[in-house]
Write a protein that holds these residues in place. Structure first.
Motif, PDB file in Angstrom:
ATOM      1  N   ASP A 257      75.776  41.325  15.826  1.00 56.58           N
ATOM      2  CA  ASP A 257      74.932  42.354  15.826  1.00 56.58           C
ATOM      3  C   ASP A 257      75.194  42.615  14.024  1.00 56.58           C
ATOM      4  O   ASP A 257      75.081  43.188  13.219  1.00 56.58           O
ATOM      5  CB  ASP A 257      75.044  43.789  15.965  1.00 56.58           C
ATOM      6  N   THR A 258      73.999  42.048  13.144  1.00 52.87           N
ATOM      7  CA  THR A 258      73.802  42.171  11.950  1.00 52.87           C
ATOM      8  C   THR A 258      73.394  42.937  11.191  1.00 52.87           C
ATOM      9  O   THR A 258      73.731  43.672  10.106  1.00 52.87           O
ATOM     10  CB  THR A 258      72.980  40.719  11.437  1.00 52.87           C
ATOM     11  N   GLY A 259      72.859  43.877  12.017  1.00 51.11           N
ATOM     12  CA  GLY A 259      72.719  45.540  11.616  1.00 51.11           C
ATOM     13  C   GLY A 259      73.985  45.694  11.530  1.00 51.11           C
ATOM     14  O   GLY A 259      74.047  47.161  10.345  1.00 51.11           O
ATOM     15  N   LEU A 260      74.820  46.271  12.459  1.00 50.88           N
ATOM     16  CA  LEU A 260      76.563  46.610  12.320  1.00 50.88           C
ATOM     17  C   LEU A 260      77.131  45.413  11.513  1.00 50.88           C
ATOM     18  O   LEU A 260      78.354  46.414   9.943  1.00 50.88           O
ATOM     19  CB  LEU A 260      77.028  46.520  13.164  1.00 50.88           C
ATOM     20  N   MET A 261      76.804  44.919  11.377  1.00 46.54           N
ATOM     21  CA  MET A 261      77.694  43.989  10.128  1.00 46.54           C
ATOM     22  C   MET A 261      77.353  44.366   9.045  1.00 46.54           C
ATOM     23  O   MET A 261      78.080  44.954   7.476  1.00 46.54           O
ATOM     24  CB  MET A 261      77.386  42.602  10.283  1.00 46.54           C
ATOM     25  N   LEU A 262      75.879  44.873   8.132  1.00 46.49           N
ATOM     26  CA  LEU A 262      75.654  45.101   7.237  1.00 46.49           C
ATOM     27  C   LEU A 262      76.210  47.341   7.183  1.00 46.49           C
ATOM     28  O   LEU A 262      76.627  46.913   5.676  1.00 46.49           O
ATOM     29  CB  LEU A 262      74.301  44.945   6.860  1.00 46.49           C
ATOM     30  N   SER A 278      81.220  41.773  -0.218  1.00 46.58           N
ATOM     31  CA  SER A 278      79.981  40.433  -0.373  1.00 46.58           C
ATOM     32  C   SER A 278      80.740  39.566   0.603  1.00 46.58           C
ATOM     33  O   SER A 278      79.488  38.652   1.317  1.00 46.58           O
ATOM     34  CB  SER A 278      81.146  39.974  -1.566  1.00 46.58           C
ATOM     35  N   GLN A 279      81.553  38.990   1.528  1.00 46.91           N
ATOM     36  CA  GLN A 279      81.832  38.722   2.436  1.00 46.91           C
ATOM     37  C   GLN A 279      81.584  38.569   3.302  1.00 46.91           C
ATOM     38  O   GLN A 279      80.457  38.152   4.499  1.00 46.91           O
ATOM     39  CB  GLN A 279      83.758  38.913   2.681  1.00 46.91           C
ATOM     40  N   LEU A 280      80.771  40.079   4.090  1.00 49.26           N
ATOM     41  CA  LEU A 280      80.558  40.589   5.339  1.00 49.26           C
ATOM     42  C   LEU A 280      78.866  40.057   4.811  1.00 49.26           C
ATOM     43  O   LEU A 280      78.225  38.947   6.160  1.00 49.26           O
ATOM     44  CB  LEU A 280      80.562  41.905   5.962  1.00 49.26           C
ATOM     45  N   VAL A 281      78.209  40.317   3.748  1.00 47.42           N
ATOM     46  CA  VAL A 281      76.747  39.363   3.428  1.00 47.42           C
ATOM     47  C   VAL A 281      76.776  38.539   3.520  1.00 47.42           C
ATOM     48  O   VAL A 281      75.720  37.726   3.862  1.00 47.42           O
ATOM     49  CB  VAL A 281      76.743  41.020   2.201  1.00 47.42           C
ATOM     50  N   GLU A 282      77.622  37.697   3.006  1.00 48.95           N
ATOM     51  CA  GLU A 282      77.337  36.142   2.919  1.00 48.95           C
ATOM     52  C   GLU A 282      77.954  36.121   4.064  1.00 48.95           C
ATOM     53  O   GLU A 282      76.896  34.658   4.569  1.00 48.95           O
ATOM     54  CB  GLU A 282      78.816  36.157   1.958  1.00 48.95           C
ATOM     55  N   LYS A 283      78.103  36.395   5.036  1.00 50.90           N
ATOM     56  CA  LYS A 283      78.444  35.780   7.190  1.00 50.90           C
ATOM     57  C   LYS A 283      76.919  36.143   7.719  1.00 50.90           C
ATOM     58  O   LYS A 283      76.610  35.961   8.343  1.00 50.90           O
ATOM     59  CB  LYS A 283      79.505  36.851   7.359  1.00 50.90           C
ATOM     60  N   VAL A 284      76.848  37.739   7.029  1.00 54.52           N
ATOM     61  CA  VAL A 284      74.923  37.516   7.694  1.00 54.52           C
ATOM     62  C   VAL A 284      73.930  36.611   7.320  1.00 54.52           C
ATOM     63  O   VAL A 284      73.442  36.955   7.705  1.00 54.52           O
ATOM     64  CB  VAL A 284      74.800  39.115   7.373  1.00 54.52           C
ATOM     65  N   ILE A 285      74.326  36.591   5.982  1.00 52.62           N
ATOM     66  CA  ILE A 285      73.343  35.435   5.248  1.00 52.62           C
ATOM     67  C   ILE A 285      73.504  34.072   6.309  1.00 52.62           C
ATOM     68  O   ILE A 285      72.556  33.076   6.528  1.00 52.62           O
ATOM     69  CB  ILE A 285      73.264  34.800   4.289  1.00 52.62           C
ATOM     70  N   GLU A 286      74.829  33.514   6.757  1.00 50.87           N
ATOM     71  CA  GLU A 286      74.942  32.485   7.423  1.00 50.87           C
ATOM     72  C   GLU A 286      73.500  32.984   8.571  1.00 50.87           C
ATOM     73  O   GLU A 286      72.971  31.442   9.305  1.00 50.87           O
ATOM     74  CB  GLU A 286      76.419  31.945   7.731  1.00 50.87           C
ATOM     75  N   LEU A 294      68.666  40.843   2.106  1.00 52.19           N
ATOM     76  CA  LEU A 294      70.012  40.961   2.168  1.00 52.19           C
ATOM     77  C   LEU A 294      70.079  39.682   0.536  1.00 52.19           C
ATOM     78  O   LEU A 294      71.493  40.384  -0.286  1.00 52.19           O
ATOM     79  CB  LEU A 294      70.236  39.282   3.274  1.00 52.19           C
ATOM     80  N   TYR A 295      69.266  39.282   0.345  1.00 47.57           N
ATOM     81  CA  TYR A 295      69.817  37.951  -1.168  1.00 47.57           C
ATOM     82  C   TYR A 295      69.621  39.548  -2.204  1.00 47.57           C
ATOM     83  O   TYR A 295      70.925  39.460  -3.229  1.00 47.57           O
ATOM     84  CB  TYR A 295      69.074  36.918  -1.731  1.00 47.57           C
ATOM     85  N   TYR A 296      68.527  40.324  -2.314  1.00 51.37           N
ATOM     86  CA  TYR A 296      68.700  41.426  -3.579  1.00 51.37           C
ATOM     87  C   TYR A 296      69.944  41.910  -3.196  1.00 51.37           C
ATOM     88  O   TYR A 296      70.145  42.303  -3.959  1.00 51.37           O
ATOM     89  CB  TYR A 296      67.556  41.976  -3.061  1.00 51.37           C
ATOM     90  N   ASN A 297      69.915  42.099  -1.888  1.00 54.36           N
ATOM     91  CA  ASN A 297      71.794  43.708  -2.263  1.00 54.36           C
ATOM     92  C   ASN A 297      72.757  42.291  -2.175  1.00 54.36           C
ATOM     93  O   ASN A 297      73.169  43.635  -2.863  1.00 54.36           O
ATOM     94  CB  ASN A 297      71.619  43.878  -0.888  1.00 54.36           C
ATOM     95  N   LEU A 298      73.199  41.446  -1.795  1.00 55.63           N
ATOM     96  CA  LEU A 298      74.106  40.648  -2.075  1.00 55.63           C
ATOM     97  C   LEU A 298      73.935  40.513  -3.940  1.00 55.63           C
ATOM     98  O   LEU A 298      75.124  40.957  -4.982  1.00 55.63           O
ATOM     99  CB  LEU A 298      73.880  39.415  -1.941  1.00 55.63           C
ATOM    100  N   GLY A 299      72.818  40.391  -4.659  1.00 56.41           N
ATOM    101  CA  GLY A 299      72.698  39.948  -6.165  1.00 56.41           C
ATOM    102  C   GLY A 299      72.887  42.309  -6.656  1.00 56.41           C
ATOM    103  O   GLY A 299      73.483  41.760  -7.658  1.00 56.41           O
ATOM    104  N   TYR A 314      71.351  34.900  -7.196  1.00 51.64           N
ATOM    105  CA  TYR A 314      71.212  35.556  -5.955  1.00 51.64           C
ATOM    106  C   TYR A 314      69.298  36.139  -5.985  1.00 51.64           C
ATOM    107  O   TYR A 314      68.841  36.343  -5.174  1.00 51.64           O
ATOM    108  CB  TYR A 314      72.083  36.814  -5.111  1.00 51.64           C
ATOM    109  N   TYR A 315      69.356  36.542  -6.837  1.00 46.05           N
ATOM    110  CA  TYR A 315      67.240  37.593  -7.255  1.00 46.05           C
ATOM    111  C   TYR A 315      66.993  35.879  -7.029  1.00 46.05           C
ATOM    112  O   TYR A 315      65.929  36.626  -6.524  1.00 46.05           O
ATOM    113  CB  TYR A 315      67.833  38.065  -8.390  1.00 46.05           C
ATOM    114  N   LYS A 316      67.638  35.270  -7.507  1.00 50.68           N
ATOM    115  CA  LYS A 316      67.023  34.325  -7.571  1.00 50.68           C
ATOM    116  C   LYS A 316      66.214  33.755  -6.348  1.00 50.68           C
ATOM    117  O   LYS A 316      65.178  33.069  -5.768  1.00 50.68           O
ATOM    118  CB  LYS A 316      66.701  32.879  -8.470  1.00 50.68           C
ATOM    119  N   LYS A 317      67.340  33.461  -5.047  1.00 51.92           N
ATOM    120  CA  LYS A 317      67.289  33.104  -3.772  1.00 51.92           C
ATOM    121  C   LYS A 317      66.200  33.846  -3.096  1.00 51.92           C
ATOM    122  O   LYS A 317      65.812  33.581  -2.454  1.00 51.92           O
ATOM    123  CB  LYS A 317      68.137  33.480  -2.728  1.00 51.92           C
ATOM    124  N   ALA A 318      66.395  35.136  -3.278  1.00 56.69           N
ATOM    125  CA  ALA A 318      65.404  36.434  -3.057  1.00 56.69           C
ATOM    126  C   ALA A 318      63.856  36.033  -3.289  1.00 56.69           C
ATOM    127  O   ALA A 318      62.714  36.129  -2.489  1.00 56.69           O
ATOM    128  CB  ALA A 318      65.780  37.752  -3.263  1.00 56.69           C
TER     129      ALA A 318
END
Length: 417
Positions: A257-262, A278-286, A294-299, A314-318
């Motif tokens: 569940d990506t919501g629970l990961m976040l 960052s590790q968890l957000v990267e996993k969600v991005i996968e 997600l990219y914005y929050n990671l930025g 990350y912002y540019k990806k967003a």
């Protein structure tokens, strides 16, 4: 002799029964005349012996009691205890066979409680709103949406103990809040009106011509937010182990569940463990590579960890995924311009030698290059945001200063005007 005693006893029971019915009728009359205090008094006087009566008489009693305590709301501010008493009375009447009147009374009690809860919320009486919503839920333990409302507004009121209890009850019930809401536009007012989960009712109004533009809204699961709020309340109470236990238990139930990961990532964020975040957000991005948020929050978190270059990536990806994500543009400009301070500090420390003057010019060029790099992102915000918004005003002010520093006076004056 024994027969006479029995006959007298039966006669006394009959007299009592007649008296009880008389009091119930009197209470009904008192309710109709608006004398709710008298109605309550009359009903209280016979309540202790009403259980000896036939079910029909008992049902009449509880209907009268429900109406007496419900109607009392018309004389004063809504009293939760009175409405709870009314609800319980109507439920007893239902159990005794008076389903139609009992259910109608119960529905009215809930309506009054929810209306009052909504009014309290509007007036920012959040604790009162929560209590009334919970009372409405407690009448049947079926309307879990009221329980969710109680939990939400308790959090707003910072009544964390109450909110925690409500959220944990929602979690234990397996409440998700996932569902479908049917809407249509009221032709007279132009407002979008919700019909809850009742598609047929919505369609009847549309066919009647009073409503147009029927639409359907799919509601996502609220379970990740519920678990997140439980954990955050534990963090607020400085019970970090319980916070982590709450989210990890939920993750075991739904590991993908990506919501629970976040949610777990947010807890690490609140604990200051940015690497775990960052590790968890990267996993969600996968699992969700096209999620601009997600990219914005990671930025944001990468920037706080002191890596502006990675944050800009990350912002540019967003922005690539969502070109209209203007906050990402603002944060890129901010990350670029934050590099300016180091250049200014070095410029201020230089002396007057030829070598220092040369270095000063090099630093000034680097500074101007930073300005030029930031300009397109700020211009995007100024072009897209309303002039009344804080984002526009802040971006326009900075952009005007940059134009002046770069010698673009006409552009700077246009923004000032």
């Amino acid at each position: 002799m024994k027969t006479k005693v029995l006959t007298i006893g039966l006669s006394l029971i009959g007299i009592v029964a007649i008296a009880q019915k008389k009091e119930i009728r009197k209470a009904g009359n008192a309710i109709e005349s608006g004398d709710y205090k008298e109605a309550k008094s009359l009903l209280t006087s016979v309540e202790g012996i009403i259980s000896n009566e036939k079910e029909r008489t008992q049902a009449d009693f509880y209907l009268a009691k429900g109406n007496a305590f419900l109607a009392a709301k018309d004389q004063s501010e809504v009293n939760i205890e009175d409405l709870i008493t009314a609800g319980k009375s109507f439920q007893k009447a239902i159990d005794l066979g008076e389903e139609e009147e009992g259910k109608a009374g119960m529905a009215e009690v809930k309506r009054v409680l929810i209306t009052a809860a909504s009014e309290d919320q509007t007036q920012q009486k959040f604790s009162e709103s929560a209590k009334k919503a919970y009372a409405a839920y407690n009448l049947s333990k079926k309307d879990t949406l009221y329980l969710y409302h109680a939990a939400s507004v308790s959090s707003v009121a910072k009544d964390y103990d109450a909110a925690l209890g409500y959220y944990e009850e929602l979690r234990d019930l397996g409440y998700t809040g996932r569902g479908t809401i049917y809407t249509a536009v009221n032709k007279e007012t132009g407002d979008v009106e919700e019909f809850g989960a009742d598609e047929n009712k919505r369609d009847i109004y549309v066919k009647a011509g009073s409503h147009i533009k029927p639409s359907t809204i799919k509601e996502d699961s609220k379970r990740p937010d519920i678990v997140k709020n439980i954990a955050l309340i534990y963090l607020q109470k400085d019970e970090k182990e319980k916070a982590m236990k709450a989210i990890q238990q939920a993750r075991k139930e739904s590991p993908e569940d990506t919501g629970l990961m976040l949610t777990e990532a947010d807890i690490y964020y609140n604990l200051g463990k940015m690497d775990k975040y960052s590790q968890l957000v990267e996993k969600v991005i996968e699992t969700d590579p096209n999620n601009a948020t997600l990219y914005y929050n990671l930025g944001v978190t990468t920037s706080k960890m002191g890596d502006p270059e990675k944050a800009i990536e990350y912002y540019k990806k967003a922005i690539k995924i969502d070109p209209e994500m203007l906050n990402a543009n603002i944060n890129i400009a901010s990350a670029i311009l934050n590099k300016e301070q180091a250049l200014i500090d070095e410029m201020n420390d230089l002396g007057m030698s030829n070598a220092d003057n040369k270095r000063y010019e090099e630093l000034q060029k680097e500074r101007n290059d930073l300005y030029k790099e930031a300009v397109p992102y700020l211009e995007k915000v100024v072009q897209k945001k309303s002039k009344e918004s804080a984002e526009y005003k802040q971006s326009a002010q900075i952009l005007s200063q940059i134009y002046s520093m770069l010698g673009e006076t006409e552009k700077a004056n246009a923004l000032k005007d």
